[in-house]
Design a protein around this motif. Structure first.
Motif, PDB file in Angstrom:
ATOM      1  N   ALA A   1       3.296   5.545  -2.478  1.00  0.00           N
ATOM      2  CA  ALA A   1       2.721   5.221  -1.173  1.00  0.00           C
ATOM      3  C   ALA A   1       1.198   5.144  -1.250  1.00  0.00           C
ATOM      4  CB  ALA A   1       3.155   6.250  -0.138  1.00  0.00           C
ATOM      5  N   ASP A   2       0.591   5.989  -2.072  1.00  0.00           N
ATOM      6  CA  ASP A   2      -0.861   5.979  -2.222  1.00  0.00           C
ATOM      7  C   ASP A   2      -1.358   4.696  -2.891  1.00  0.00           C
ATOM      8  OD1 ASP A   2      -1.022   8.434  -0.998  1.00  0.00           O
ATOM      9  OD2 ASP A   2      -1.152   9.555  -2.875  1.00  0.00           O
ATOM     10  N   LEU A   3      -0.514   4.074  -3.715  1.00  0.00           N
ATOM     11  CA  LEU A   3      -0.899   2.826  -4.375  1.00  0.00           C
ATOM     12  C   LEU A   3      -1.112   1.686  -3.387  1.00  0.00           C
ATOM     13  CD1 LEU A   3       1.457   2.568  -7.481  1.00  0.00           C
ATOM     14  CD2 LEU A   3      -1.012   2.841  -7.486  1.00  0.00           C
ATOM     15  N   VAL A   4      -0.289   1.625  -2.346  1.00  0.00           N
ATOM     16  CA  VAL A   4      -0.298   0.468  -1.457  1.00  0.00           C
ATOM     17  C   VAL A   4      -0.975   0.724  -0.115  1.00  0.00           C
ATOM     18  CG1 VAL A   4       1.754  -0.518  -2.506  1.00  0.00           C
ATOM     19  CG2 VAL A   4       1.996   1.005  -0.562  1.00  0.00           C
ATOM     20  N   ARG A   5      -1.401   1.929   0.150  1.00  0.00           N
ATOM     21  CA  ARG A   5      -2.006   2.249   1.452  1.00  0.00           C
ATOM     22  C   ARG A   5      -3.285   1.435   1.654  1.00  0.00           C
ATOM     23  NH1 ARG A   5      -1.977   7.556   1.183  1.00  0.00           N
ATOM     24  NH2 ARG A   5      -0.048   7.699   2.361  1.00  0.00           N
ATOM     25  N   GLY A   6      -3.345   0.687   2.769  1.00  0.00           N
ATOM     26  CA  GLY A   6      -4.528  -0.092   3.121  1.00  0.00           C
ATOM     27  C   GLY A   6      -4.619  -1.458   2.466  1.00  0.00           C
TER      28      GLY A   6
ATOM     29  N   LYS B   1      -3.448  -5.453   1.405  1.00  0.00           N
ATOM     30  CA  LYS B   1      -2.803  -6.598   2.040  1.00  0.00           C
ATOM     31  C   LYS B   1      -1.341  -6.625   1.625  1.00  0.00           C
ATOM     32  CE  LYS B   1      -6.737  -9.643   2.550  1.00  0.00           C
ATOM     33  NZ  LYS B   1      -7.276 -10.969   2.257  1.00  0.00           N
ATOM     34  N   VAL B   2      -0.509  -7.204   2.459  1.00  0.00           N
ATOM     35  CA  VAL B   2       0.936  -7.192   2.216  1.00  0.00           C
ATOM     36  C   VAL B   2       1.281  -7.947   0.934  1.00  0.00           C
ATOM     37  CG1 VAL B   2       3.146  -8.001   3.124  1.00  0.00           C
ATOM     38  CG2 VAL B   2       1.554  -6.828   4.618  1.00  0.00           C
ATOM     39  N   THR B   3       0.653  -9.085   0.701  1.00  0.00           N
ATOM     40  CA  THR B   3       0.970  -9.848  -0.506  1.00  0.00           C
ATOM     41  C   THR B   3       0.557  -9.102  -1.767  1.00  0.00           C
ATOM     42  OG1 THR B   3      -1.126 -11.023  -0.246  1.00  0.00           O
ATOM     43  CG2 THR B   3       0.844 -12.077   0.643  1.00  0.00           C
ATOM     44  N   GLN B   4      -0.595  -8.446  -1.708  1.00  0.00           N
ATOM     45  CA  GLN B   4      -1.061  -7.666  -2.856  1.00  0.00           C
ATOM     46  C   GLN B   4      -0.160  -6.454  -3.091  1.00  0.00           C
ATOM     47  OE1 GLN B   4      -5.026  -6.195  -2.381  1.00  0.00           O
ATOM     48  NE2 GLN B   4      -5.207  -5.560  -4.508  1.00  0.00           N
ATOM     49  N   ALA B   5       0.289  -5.807  -2.015  1.00  0.00           N
ATOM     50  CA  ALA B   5       1.169  -4.645  -2.134  1.00  0.00           C
ATOM     51  C   ALA B   5       2.518  -5.039  -2.729  1.00  0.00           C
ATOM     52  CB  ALA B   5       1.352  -3.992  -0.773  1.00  0.00           C
ATOM     53  N   LEU B   6       3.046  -6.188  -2.316  1.00  0.00           N
ATOM     54  CA  LEU B   6       4.319  -6.645  -2.878  1.00  0.00           C
ATOM     55  C   LEU B   6       4.189  -6.910  -4.375  1.00  0.00           C
ATOM     56  CD1 LEU B   6       5.649  -9.000  -0.084  1.00  0.00           C
ATOM     57  CD2 LEU B   6       6.689  -6.886  -0.881  1.00  0.00           C
ATOM     58  N   GLY B   7       3.064  -7.462  -4.802  1.00  0.00           N
ATOM     59  CA  GLY B   7       2.828  -7.683  -6.225  1.00  0.00           C
ATOM     60  C   GLY B   7       2.743  -6.384  -7.005  1.00  0.00           C
ATOM     61  N   LEU B   8       2.067  -5.390  -6.440  1.00  0.00           N
ATOM     62  CA  LEU B   8       1.969  -4.089  -7.105  1.00  0.00           C
ATOM     63  C   LEU B   8       3.334  -3.423  -7.223  1.00  0.00           C
ATOM     64  CD1 LEU B   8      -1.220  -2.549  -5.466  1.00  0.00           C
ATOM     65  CD2 LEU B   8      -0.893  -3.061  -7.866  1.00  0.00           C
TER      66      LEU B   8
ATOM     67  N   ILE C   1      -1.182  -3.184   5.261  1.00  0.00           N
ATOM     68  CA  ILE C   1      -0.457  -1.938   5.529  1.00  0.00           C
ATOM     69  C   ILE C   1      -1.418  -0.994   6.226  1.00  0.00           C
ATOM     70  CG2 ILE C   1       0.747   0.011   4.502  1.00  0.00           C
ATOM     71  CD1 ILE C   1       1.578  -1.857   2.242  1.00  0.00           C
ATOM     72  N   SER C   2      -1.237  -0.813   7.516  1.00  0.00           N
ATOM     73  CA  SER C   2      -2.167   0.010   8.282  1.00  0.00           C
ATOM     74  C   SER C   2      -1.875   1.490   8.109  1.00  0.00           C
ATOM     75  CB  SER C   2      -2.109  -0.360   9.764  1.00  0.00           C
ATOM     76  OG  SER C   2      -0.822  -0.129  10.278  1.00  0.00           O
ATOM     77  N   GLU C   3      -0.605   1.839   7.920  1.00  0.00           N
ATOM     78  CA  GLU C   3      -0.259   3.253   7.797  1.00  0.00           C
ATOM     79  C   GLU C   3       1.034   3.384   7.005  1.00  0.00           C
ATOM     80  OE1 GLU C   3       0.347   7.032  10.851  1.00  0.00           O
ATOM     81  OE2 GLU C   3      -0.062   5.039  11.642  1.00  0.00           O
ATOM     82  N   ILE C   4       1.042   4.333   6.078  1.00  0.00           N
ATOM     83  CA  ILE C   4       2.261   4.674   5.355  1.00  0.00           C
ATOM     84  C   ILE C   4       2.200   6.164   5.061  1.00  0.00           C
ATOM     85  CG2 ILE C   4       1.259   3.969   3.146  1.00  0.00           C
ATOM     86  CD1 ILE C   4       4.102   3.312   2.203  1.00  0.00           C
ATOM     87  N   PHE C   5       3.262   6.854   5.396  1.00  0.00           N
ATOM     88  CA  PHE C   5       3.301   8.283   5.091  1.00  0.00           C
ATOM     89  C   PHE C   5       4.712   8.702   4.732  1.00  0.00           C
ATOM     90  CE2 PHE C   5       3.437   7.788   9.676  1.00  0.00           C
ATOM     91  CZ  PHE C   5       4.521   8.551  10.064  1.00  0.00           C
ATOM     92  N   VAL C   6       4.776   9.790   3.950  1.00  0.00           N
ATOM     93  CA  VAL C   6       6.038  10.312   3.433  1.00  0.00           C
ATOM     94  C   VAL C   6       6.190  11.743   3.934  1.00  0.00           C
ATOM     95  CG1 VAL C   6       7.364  10.823   1.359  1.00  0.00           C
ATOM     96  CG2 VAL C   6       5.820   8.863   1.392  1.00  0.00           C
ATOM     97  N   ASP C   7       7.281  12.026   4.611  1.00  0.00           N
ATOM     98  CA  ASP C   7       7.583  13.364   5.097  1.00  0.00           C
ATOM     99  C   ASP C   7       8.758  13.940   4.321  1.00  0.00           C
ATOM    100  OD1 ASP C   7       5.654  13.238   7.100  1.00  0.00           O
ATOM    101  OD2 ASP C   7       7.042  12.274   8.490  1.00  0.00           O
TER     102      ASP C   7
END
Length: 138
Positions: free
Chosen positions: A21-26, A28-35, A74-80
């Motif tokens: 989750a820390d990798l993709v926080r903040g 862009k969606v296209t960049q996060a999908l690639g990662l 990705i404006s917000e992502i968190f893991v509980d």
């Protein structure tokens, strides 16, 4: 307009999922999908599927807009922490060691990024709009 997607009771520890989750926080969606596509961690596959679900939710709420033109991030992502399954493993001399099988809940929000008036991107867009007007006078 933001869109939310939730993934509940994922059978991995929250600590392992937070690394992804820390990798993709903040981002862009296209960049996060690639990662996420090429990340070796097991949680990346589940977060990628969750991100695609959030994209579908956003598209459902904004049918008149195109995903390519929306500038989504990705404006917000968190893991509980989720529930724990408690098991006993036999140990020497009649004892038992407790095994905790952890799970987690992931919440992901995507939103459109609006350029501020003083930003470089907004100034560049304004400069390209003014250029054709100057050519029309000649």
């Amino acid at each position: 307009m933001e869109a939310v997607a939730k993934l509940r009771n994922v059978p991995t520890s929250p600590r392992k999922m937070r690394l992804v989750a820390d990798l993709v926080r903040g981002k862009k969606v296209t960049q996060a999908l690639g990662l996420l596509r090429f990340e070796a961690n097991i949680g990346a596959e589940k977060i990628e599927k969750l991100l695609l679900s959030a994209l579908a939710n956003w598209q459902q709420h904004n049918e008149e807009e195109r995903i390519e033109d929306a500038n989504l991030y990705i404006s917000e992502i968190f893991v509980d922490e989720g529930r724990q399954l408690k098991r006993l493993r036999p140990a020497p001399q009649g004892r038992g060691h407790r095994i905790r099988k952890r799970s987690n809940h992931v919440t992901l929000k995507i939103d459109t990024k609006v350029e501020k008036l003083g930003s470089k991107g907004a100034k560049a867009a304004a400069a390209t709009e003014e250029t054709p007007k100057a050519d029309a006078k000649s």
